[in-house]
Motif scaffolding. Structure first.
Motif, PDB file in Angstrom:
ATOM      1  N   CYS A  13       0.854  -1.185   0.000  1.00 22.25           N
ATOM      2  CA  CYS A  13       0.000   0.000   0.000  1.00 22.25           C
ATOM      3  C   CYS A  13       0.889   1.235   0.000  1.00 22.25           C
ATOM      4  CB  CYS A  13      -0.904   0.001   1.229  1.00 22.25           C
ATOM      5  SG  CYS A  13      -1.960   1.465   1.332  1.00 22.25           S
ATOM      6  N   VAL A  15       0.975   5.358   0.196  1.00 21.35           N
ATOM      7  CA  VAL A  15       0.140   6.464   0.660  1.00 21.35           C
ATOM      8  C   VAL A  15       0.859   7.779   0.377  1.00 21.35           C
ATOM      9  CG1 VAL A  15       0.983   6.391   3.047  1.00 21.35           C
ATOM     10  CG2 VAL A  15      -1.245   7.365   2.570  1.00 21.35           C
ATOM     11  N   LYS A  22      -4.396   6.727  -1.109  1.00 17.82           N
ATOM     12  CA  LYS A  22      -3.801   5.398  -0.994  1.00 17.82           C
ATOM     13  C   LYS A  22      -4.072   4.601  -2.261  1.00 17.82           C
ATOM     14  CE  LYS A  22      -4.623   4.871   3.959  1.00 17.82           C
ATOM     15  NZ  LYS A  22      -5.341   4.095   4.974  1.00 17.82           N
ATOM     16  N   LEU A  45       3.300  -0.820   4.295  1.00 15.79           N
ATOM     17  CA  LEU A  45       2.995   0.582   3.986  1.00 15.79           C
ATOM     18  C   LEU A  45       4.244   1.293   3.508  1.00 15.79           C
ATOM     19  CD1 LEU A  45       1.000   3.003   4.148  1.00 15.79           C
ATOM     20  CD2 LEU A  45       1.839   3.366   6.461  1.00 15.79           C
TER      21      LEU A  45
END
Length: 86
Positions: A13, A15, A22, A45
């Motif tokens: 993911c 961001v 996202k 992340l």
């Protein structure tokens, strides 16, 4: 393929820190943090400074250098004689 020499290729993911946008894609990017998505998946992340959602070129807010009040012309006039040697 040899075992143990390839990086982990998995869903990550990404961001955008400037607006919180996202998106999930597959990547080999190394991360230390994880995030839980809305559907319950826990993904690595990766934080970005800018993405296509916030970059001026893609959002249409990019300014042209020619429209900045004649700064280029002022610079050229100021330093036009510096490069000339007699």
């Amino acid at each position: 393929m040899k075992e143990g020499i390839h990086p982990a290729y998995r869903e990550v993911c990404f961001v955008d820190l400037s607006n919180g946008f996202k998106f999930v894609t597959r990547s080999c990017a190394q991360t230390r943090e994880t995030v839980t998505m809305e559907d319950g998946r826990e993904l690595p992340l990766y934080k970005l400074e800018t993405s296509s959602e916030s970059h001026p070129f893609y959002t249409g807010t990019q300014k042209s250098i020619d429209n900045l009040g004649g700064r280029v012309e002022k610079f050229r006039n100021k330093f036009a004689k510096v490069g000339i040697k007699k």
